[in-house]
Design a protein around this motif. Sequence first.
Motif, PDB file in Angstrom:
ATOM      1  N   GLY A   1       5.831 -21.822  10.830  1.00 58.79           N
ATOM      2  CA  GLY A   1       4.595 -20.744  10.905  1.00 58.79           C
ATOM      3  C   GLY A   1       3.986 -20.927  12.471  1.00 58.79           C
ATOM      4  O   GLY A   1       3.787 -21.845  13.108  1.00 58.79           O
ATOM      5  N   VAL A   2       3.757 -19.405  12.820  1.00 55.97           N
ATOM      6  CA  VAL A   2       3.354 -19.402  13.388  1.00 55.97           C
ATOM      7  C   VAL A   2       2.058 -18.176  14.139  1.00 55.97           C
ATOM      8  O   VAL A   2       2.282 -17.767  13.097  1.00 55.97           O
ATOM      9  CB  VAL A   2       4.742 -18.531  14.972  1.00 55.97           C
ATOM     10  CG1 VAL A   2       3.467 -18.582  16.987  1.00 55.97           C
ATOM     11  CG2 VAL A   2       5.380 -20.282  15.003  1.00 55.97           C
ATOM     12  N   ALA A   3       1.142 -18.703  14.847  1.00 50.53           N
ATOM     13  CA  ALA A   3      -0.095 -17.804  14.879  1.00 50.53           C
ATOM     14  C   ALA A   3      -0.783 -17.732  16.611  1.00 50.53           C
ATOM     15  O   ALA A   3      -0.668 -18.820  16.669  1.00 50.53           O
ATOM     16  CB  ALA A   3      -1.188 -18.210  13.354  1.00 50.53           C
ATOM     17  N   ARG A   4      -1.974 -16.932  16.641  1.00 53.89           N
ATOM     18  CA  ARG A   4      -2.236 -17.168  17.709  1.00 53.89           C
ATOM     19  C   ARG A   4      -3.850 -17.286  16.473  1.00 53.89           C
ATOM     20  O   ARG A   4      -4.195 -15.805  16.441  1.00 53.89           O
ATOM     21  CB  ARG A   4      -2.134 -15.541  17.779  1.00 53.89           C
ATOM     22  CG  ARG A   4      -0.832 -15.329  19.012  1.00 53.89           C
ATOM     23  CD  ARG A   4      -1.304 -16.324  20.652  1.00 53.89           C
ATOM     24  NE  ARG A   4      -1.612 -16.427  21.506  1.00 53.89           N
ATOM     25  CZ  ARG A   4      -1.861 -14.947  21.861  1.00 53.89           C
ATOM     26  NH1 ARG A   4      -0.065 -14.688  21.969  1.00 53.89           N
ATOM     27  NH2 ARG A   4      -2.667 -14.367  23.098  1.00 53.89           N
ATOM     28  N   ARG A   5      -4.484 -18.317  17.033  1.00 56.16           N
ATOM     29  CA  ARG A   5      -5.939 -18.056  16.613  1.00 56.16           C
ATOM     30  C   ARG A   5      -6.713 -19.405  17.375  1.00 56.16           C
ATOM     31  O   ARG A   5      -6.113 -19.704  17.690  1.00 56.16           O
ATOM     32  CB  ARG A   5      -6.025 -18.742  14.965  1.00 56.16           C
ATOM     33  CG  ARG A   5      -5.181 -20.198  14.907  1.00 56.16           C
ATOM     34  CD  ARG A   5      -5.184 -20.656  13.533  1.00 56.16           C
ATOM     35  NE  ARG A   5      -4.147 -21.302  12.445  1.00 56.16           N
ATOM     36  CZ  ARG A   5      -4.735 -22.965  13.057  1.00 56.16           C
ATOM     37  NH1 ARG A   5      -5.471 -23.258  13.780  1.00 56.16           N
ATOM     38  NH2 ARG A   5      -3.844 -24.044  12.392  1.00 56.16           N
ATOM     39  N   PRO A   6      -7.748 -19.513  16.858  1.00 55.80           N
ATOM     40  CA  PRO A   6      -8.414 -20.486  17.458  1.00 55.80           C
ATOM     41  C   PRO A   6      -8.150 -22.338  17.432  1.00 55.80           C
ATOM     42  O   PRO A   6      -8.058 -22.178  16.047  1.00 55.80           O
ATOM     43  CB  PRO A   6      -9.780 -20.082  17.007  1.00 55.80           C
ATOM     44  CG  PRO A   6      -9.948 -18.652  16.910  1.00 55.80           C
ATOM     45  CD  PRO A   6      -9.006 -19.110  16.155  1.00 55.80           C
ATOM     46  N   ALA A   7      -8.265 -23.578  17.763  1.00 56.01           N
ATOM     47  CA  ALA A   7      -7.688 -24.811  17.436  1.00 56.01           C
ATOM     48  C   ALA A   7      -8.569 -25.618  18.506  1.00 56.01           C
ATOM     49  O   ALA A   7      -8.624 -25.253  19.580  1.00 56.01           O
ATOM     50  CB  ALA A   7      -6.573 -24.624  17.847  1.00 56.01           C
ATOM     51  N   GLY A   8      -9.451 -26.004  17.836  1.00 52.32           N
ATOM     52  CA  GLY A   8     -10.561 -27.181  18.862  1.00 52.32           C
ATOM     53  C   GLY A   8     -10.007 -28.074  19.385  1.00 52.32           C
ATOM     54  O   GLY A   8      -8.374 -28.634  19.257  1.00 52.32           O
ATOM     55  N   GLN A   9     -10.341 -28.960  19.946  1.00 52.56           N
ATOM     56  CA  GLN A   9      -9.775 -30.200  20.682  1.00 52.56           C
ATOM     57  C   GLN A   9      -9.149 -31.160  19.829  1.00 52.56           C
ATOM     58  O   GLN A   9      -8.206 -32.114  20.407  1.00 52.56           O
ATOM     59  CB  GLN A   9     -11.457 -30.787  21.189  1.00 52.56           C
ATOM     60  CG  GLN A   9      -9.958 -32.262  22.411  1.00 52.56           C
ATOM     61  CD  GLN A   9      -9.509 -31.721  23.244  1.00 52.56           C
ATOM     62  OE1 GLN A   9      -8.926 -30.907  23.971  1.00 52.56           O
ATOM     63  NE2 GLN A   9      -8.430 -32.170  23.125  1.00 52.56           N
TER      64      GLN A   9
END
Length: 284
Positions: free
Chosen positions: A23-31
């Motif tokens: 799957g592919v998404a555009r979302r926040p992702a932390g360090q």
Amino acid sequence: MSASTPPRSGLPLGSDGYPAAGGVARRPAGQDESARANRHWWDAAAPAYLAEHGSDLGDADFLWCPEGLREADARLLGDVAGRRVVEIGCGSAPCARWLAGEGADVVALDVSAGMLARAVELNRATGLAVPLLQADAGALPLATASMDLACSAFGGLPFVADARAVLAEVARVLRPGGRFVASVNHPMRWPFPDSPDPEDLQVTSSYFDRRPYVETDGSGSTVYVEHHRTVGDWARAVVGAGLVLEDLVEPEWTPGRTQTWGQWSPERGALVPGTLILVCSTPA
């Protein structure tokens, strides 16, 4: 780094040899999420990536970007002979070996053991045994003010959640008057489809949407993260880290170069920039 056998990442591979995205998404992702995912992705992708691009990268050559700009011609780092240099995100370390061949005292680091395993093999094959370290770009295992130069050719910076923290680490390890040069995805790539075909140059997302691009596996676990920053974001990150921004280089496509590299191609490269090179220094 002594072992030459790539680690097992556990990621399923697609028919092209790269980790298969469920799957592919555009979302926040932390360090932490970004670092963990990208370390495993590059461990798994190293053989396919180097099989596809290794001949272009070379064994001891310094390619800044898919447009074909090489340090042998650009000399963005200046005279490296006798200088202490760290390469951040070295991959299989062809840039570091080129620097060593130019007389630099160089150390190369990467987060991926898979990439470093190939670097060990190429060290042996070329006779240019540059020191290799497995380390995260946000925590450089180097003493403060111990380096004259730092460089990163698409290594690390596009994949970290906090670019300013990485740049601050670079500033810490550089001596006063030191130089840092890094190539990253040009922010103008972000709004367009990931295609080398100029017919696909239609804006499909916002340039100002800074949510990372995230790939997940079949169970929903994150396997790859790439972060987007505008040109202004990069400038502010550099200055905020205590570095001086000396230049922003947007390489044009090298005449006669025919390689297609992901979204980069001669046809597309003639129309829009694909790479941004940050040329920075520490205050003297």
